[in-house]
Motif scaffolding. Structure first.
Motif, PDB file in Angstrom:
ATOM      1  N   LYS A 285      11.489  16.584  -4.399  1.00  0.00           N
ATOM      2  CA  LYS A 285      11.756  17.978  -4.716  1.00  0.00           C
ATOM      3  C   LYS A 285      12.963  18.469  -3.912  1.00  0.00           C
ATOM      4  CE  LYS A 285       8.665  20.149  -1.298  1.00  0.00           C
ATOM      5  NZ  LYS A 285       7.593  21.165  -1.088  1.00  0.00           N
ATOM      6  N   GLU A 287      14.686  22.205  -2.430  1.00  0.00           N
ATOM      7  CA  GLU A 287      14.588  23.644  -2.210  1.00  0.00           C
ATOM      8  C   GLU A 287      15.972  24.195  -1.879  1.00  0.00           C
ATOM      9  OE1 GLU A 287      11.734  24.457   0.815  1.00  0.00           O
ATOM     10  OE2 GLU A 287       9.995  24.040  -0.472  1.00  0.00           O
ATOM     11  N   LYS A 295      20.913  33.966  -6.610  1.00  0.00           N
ATOM     12  CA  LYS A 295      19.665  33.684  -7.317  1.00  0.00           C
ATOM     13  C   LYS A 295      19.610  34.434  -8.647  1.00  0.00           C
ATOM     14  CE  LYS A 295      14.645  33.443  -6.675  1.00  0.00           C
ATOM     15  NZ  LYS A 295      14.290  33.990  -8.007  1.00  0.00           N
ATOM     16  N   TRP A 304      18.158  27.457 -16.543  1.00  0.00           N
ATOM     17  CA  TRP A 304      17.515  26.156 -16.328  1.00  0.00           C
ATOM     18  C   TRP A 304      17.563  25.287 -17.584  1.00  0.00           C
ATOM     19  CZ3 TRP A 304      15.724  24.940 -11.421  1.00  0.00           C
ATOM     20  CH2 TRP A 304      15.774  26.013 -10.505  1.00  0.00           C
ATOM     21  N   LYS A 349      14.557  19.748 -12.862  1.00  0.00           N
ATOM     22  CA  LYS A 349      13.158  20.183 -12.846  1.00  0.00           C
ATOM     23  C   LYS A 349      12.546  20.123 -11.445  1.00  0.00           C
ATOM     24  CE  LYS A 349      12.375  18.708 -17.624  1.00  0.00           C
ATOM     25  NZ  LYS A 349      11.668  17.739 -18.510  1.00  0.00           N
ATOM     26  N   LYS A 350      13.180  19.405 -10.546  1.00  0.00           N
ATOM     27  CA  LYS A 350      12.664  19.284  -9.176  1.00  0.00           C
ATOM     28  C   LYS A 350      13.251  20.333  -8.234  1.00  0.00           C
ATOM     29  CE  LYS A 350      12.083  14.283  -9.753  1.00  0.00           C
ATOM     30  NZ  LYS A 350      12.443  12.939  -9.261  1.00  0.00           N
ATOM     31  N   THR A 352      13.933  24.140  -6.813  1.00  0.00           N
ATOM     32  CA  THR A 352      13.409  25.503  -6.668  1.00  0.00           C
ATOM     33  C   THR A 352      14.444  26.332  -5.916  1.00  0.00           C
ATOM     34  OG1 THR A 352      11.132  24.692  -6.547  1.00  0.00           O
ATOM     35  CG2 THR A 352      11.547  26.931  -5.748  1.00  0.00           C
ATOM     36  N   ILE A 354      15.165  29.922  -3.902  1.00  0.00           N
ATOM     37  CA  ILE A 354      14.468  30.991  -3.189  1.00  0.00           C
ATOM     38  C   ILE A 354      15.490  31.935  -2.567  1.00  0.00           C
ATOM     39  CG2 ILE A 354      12.844  31.501  -1.317  1.00  0.00           C
ATOM     40  CD1 ILE A 354      11.957  28.507  -1.551  1.00  0.00           C
TER      41      ILE A 354
END
Length: 435
Positions: A285, A287, A295, A304, A349-350, A352, A354
């Protein structure tokens, strides 16, 4: 005092002889960069559209890389090329802006009136200052409006100087530009279309048209900003008029160039991705911590699943995944087979994204991003505070020239552009060849 009046007074106080060597040099860098990225867009689908449409706007103004058109369509045509790759300069504040979009209009009308390179340099100094002050005064994107609304005012200000308009005519040019033309942010919402570049081109066209009307006596509302139904009272009640109490011609020094062909908030993402030494197949993953604007603009839901170039260059997950896999980022990243590449899609897809409130609090003084990659073998992290090209980490002249040449420019053209002050703009435009 009405903002348009302050702008008109400021324009009268500026002349080429008073510009510092640093401002003149930075203006030339912007012209070189704008022409470089314009050439890179010659094979783009919307440019093919514009090449077909130009036959209906036949005129005498030379276009970048060949052909002629009416003054307003020349401004549109030139600016579309400059803007399409999303590779030209940027200013980040309450509202973002791509100030060199104005150069398309400046090239058009300076050619029409047989002006010299120094006239464009003067117009850049004025137009950039006005444009970025507007961005400092309020946010448009949070209200649902687009930043090209400010672009056209800056362009109109630069054109007013170029056309030697008096204060009254300058106010009219600004008024005729902004009052009928408040652009919607839908241009940059969700999956993006060709109009992402077209919005800036249209703003440039409108500024050129308005300046010409004002030059020959057309009047507009006298209070486009402060009037009862003017911009401030209808669109931006939070407008900070105080930023216009101090106008200098050095705004160009606070703008930033791009090293990579991505939306500016992703410049640091590319740098972070290039510096991470990981085996992509081992990634579990990723981050990404960044500031609110990044963002919101390049990691919202629609980004995405990019299906075209316009959306991919505004997609943080796509840009990061591509960079991690390829260890570089250039225009070939936007080939359709790459946009739909399964390995890139799987890695996206991995990811994220923030918002880090600490990062948000220091934006736009810095553009921080932290990328943490978790693999089956451990963890790697990199933080980039200010990407190369940002105003506080500027590209060198050599890097600007390298970008120009990589985009198929010619060394002899660079010699002309670095020494353009006393050359006729019409001759400069004619000397710039296509691919």
């Amino acid at each position: 005092m009405e903002i348009a009046e302050k702008i008109a007074e400021f324009i009268n106080s500026v002349n080429y002889q008073k510009l510092s060597e640093k401002i003149v040099h930075e203006a030339k860098r912007r012209i070189i960069d704008a022409i470089a990225v314009a050439r890179g867009a010659l094979d783009s689908p919307p440019h093919l559209v514009n090449k077909n449409v130009v036959m209906y706007f036949q005129g005498s103004v030379p276009l970048l890389f060949g052909g002629n058109a009416t003054p307003d369509f020349a401004a549109f045509y030139n600016t579309f090329l400059i803007r399409y790759l999303d590779f030209n300069d940027t200013y980040l504040s309450k509202e973002p802006l791509h100030p060199s979009d104005m150069i398309g209009a400046f090239l058009s009308l300076s050619s029409l009136f047989d002006l010299k390179g120094r006239d464009i340099i003067e117009a850049i100094a004025i137009g950039y200052e006005v444009g970025i002050k507007l961005c400092d005064a309020t946010s448009l994107r949070k209200k649902g409006f687009d930043h090209v609304t400010f672009l056209q005012v800056g362009a109109a200000a630069g054109l007013a100087k170029m056309l030697k308009l008096d204060e009254k005519s300058t106010i009219n040019a600004i008024s005729l530009t902004i009052v009928p033309n408040i652009a919607l942010r839908e241009t940059r919402s969700g999956e993006l279309s060709m109009w992402k570049a077209g919005a800036a081109a249209d703003a440039s066209r409108k500024a050129a048209f308005s300046a010409l009307l004002a030059k020959f006596g057309m009047t507009g509302p006298s209070k486009p900003f402060s009037g009862r139904l003017g911009f401030i009272n209808v669109v931006a009640k939070d407008f900070d008029s105080s930023v216009f109490n101090h106008l200098e011609a050095d705004g160009v020094l606070r703008t930033s160039l791009k090293k990579y062909p991505v939306e500016y908030h992703a410049e640091a993402v590319v740098e972070a991705g290039k510096s991470l030494n990981v085996n992509v197949d081992d990634i579990v993953k990723i981050e990404v911590e960044t500031y609110e604007a990044a963002k919101t603009i390049i990691a919202d839901e629609e980004k995405w699943n990019p299906t075209n170039k316009e959306t991919a260059d505004h997609s943080l997950p796509y840009i990061l995944a591509y960079t991690l896999i390829k260890k570089d980022f250039w225009l070939d990243a936007y080939d359709q087979e790459m946009i739909f590449n399964e390995k890139i899609r799987s890695l996206m897809k991995k990811i994220t994204v923030i918002e880090d409130e600490k990062y948000t609090s220091i934006y736009p003084k810095e553009l921080p991003v932290k990328v943490t990659v978790y693999t089956s073998k451990g963890r790697e992290m990199v933080e980039v505070r200010n990407p190369r090209g940002y105003y506080n980490n500027p590209m060198t002249d050599e890097e600007v020239e390298e970008k120009y040449l990589r985009l198929k420019g010619r060394k002899e053209e660079l010699n002309i552009l670095w020494n353009m002050e006393e050359l006729k703009v019409k001759e400069i435009v004619s000397s710039i060849k296509g691919i």
